[in-house]
Design a protein around this motif. Sequence first.
Motif, short mmCIF file in Angstrom:
data_model
loop_
_atom_site.label_atom_id
_atom_site.label_comp_id
_atom_site.label_asym_id
_atom_site.label_seq_id
_atom_site.Cartn_x
_atom_site.Cartn_y
_atom_site.Cartn_z
N ARG A 302 0.86 -1.18 0.00
CA ARG A 302 0.00 0.00 0.00
C ARG A 302 0.89 1.23 0.00
O ARG A 302 1.92 1.25 0.66
N GLY A 306 -2.40 6.74 -4.06
CA GLY A 306 -3.04 5.64 -4.77
C GLY A 306 -3.10 5.92 -6.26
O GLY A 306 -3.12 7.07 -6.71
N ASP A 307 -3.13 4.85 -7.05
CA ASP A 307 -3.26 4.95 -8.49
C ASP A 307 -4.13 3.79 -8.95
O ASP A 307 -3.70 2.63 -8.95
N LYS A 312 -3.15 0.43 -7.04
CA LYS A 312 -2.51 0.81 -5.79
C LYS A 312 -3.55 1.47 -4.88
O LYS A 312 -4.36 2.27 -5.34
N LEU A 313 -3.48 1.13 -3.61
CA LEU A 313 -4.34 1.78 -2.63
C LEU A 313 -3.50 2.73 -1.80
O LEU A 313 -2.46 2.35 -1.27
N GLY A 314 -3.95 3.96 -1.67
CA GLY A 314 -3.21 4.96 -0.93
C GLY A 314 -3.52 4.92 0.56
O GLY A 314 -4.31 4.10 1.04
N ASP A 361 4.26 8.31 -4.89
CA ASP A 361 3.44 7.27 -5.47
C ASP A 361 4.18 5.94 -5.63
O ASP A 361 3.58 4.91 -5.90
#
Length: 369
Positions: A302, A306-307, A312-314, A361
């Motif tokens: 993580r 996020g993207d 991807k989780l922010g 990121d």
Amino acid sequence: MIPVLIRLENRNDGKPQTWWTPPKPGTDKEDPEYLKWLLAKIYFRSSDLNRYSLCAHFARAHGVGESFGVAAYRNLPNAHPILRLLQPHIQGIVPVNVQARVIFMNPEEGGFSMFLGVGDETRKVFDNYYKQFCYEELLFPKGVEDRGVKDIPEYLHRDDMMANWKIIESYVIEMVGLAYLSDEDVQKDEEIQNFCKEIVENGFRRFENGAGFPKSLSTKEKLIELLTAIIFNFSFYHASVNFQTFTYSFAPNFPTCMRMAPPNQDEVITMDRILDTLPVGEIAFLGYNVAYNLGVYSPIERFFLGDAAEDKLGIIGENMAVAPEQEACIRRMAERMRELKVKIDARNVGRYLKYDLLSPDNVPLTTQT
């Protein structure tokens, strides 16, 4: 930096140390003078790889981080605002380290002794490293000052680390400000005081003066410093030493071990001598495999930003904050990081090799590999 002298010594067989210097400009690449300098550099790279893998990476990021995670889980209840602040960063550190100790650090399983030059002396390397480790090593701005690299131009690693340190620090200042209105509130918080005491008395009990970690906290300022250092160590410091391991995937560039002892001072170095010194194919492949797997993101990683395109989780999806004021702090931190990402992207335009290792990121919240 330009190397001007390399000292090699083999303490295993008691041979004297040797001194190697660069060849004169224009020396033919087949000349023994050129080859002996090349071999000395290869030995240095191999030694540096062992130090980097065991000390800068595992001992500094993983080993030190585990002390913080265990201390937090043992002393801070789920509802404690500081555990909620640390949770996205300390989660996973214990099982990851257990797995590393069972598989990589255990001589009976082969592990690092199979392909690193230190062989079965892994624990001795850790002991030597921790003898000089102290709390101040976690304070990146102080390290920049102490090393005298504050004004070196185009030092992108320093610039990105400093920028991210300031963002994390601002975030911690805001979150601590919500939890403690005064220094007295910090002093009266028995759970946070026990957290600090645990780090010193159990995490670093074999160290002189607890490795310099504060045994208690009397001000919000010192709490902010400690929490910033902890979060930074789990995230940006770990990313800086973990996700560029591809550099030692090519054995001649960064051999994990050497098959022959360092040469005598008067030995004539040939290319055959160099090839006989490099690791065999099976060990080179094993080193490549480890380098590759360490250098890629875990499927459960993580990130700060996020993207959706990359799944991807922010941090917004990972935080344990329950109050709107806390979530607002997290969102402000994420916005500052997006602004930094834009600056890093703009800086990389036109560069032959872009440097975005520490773009938020690309930085996981915690230590998974």
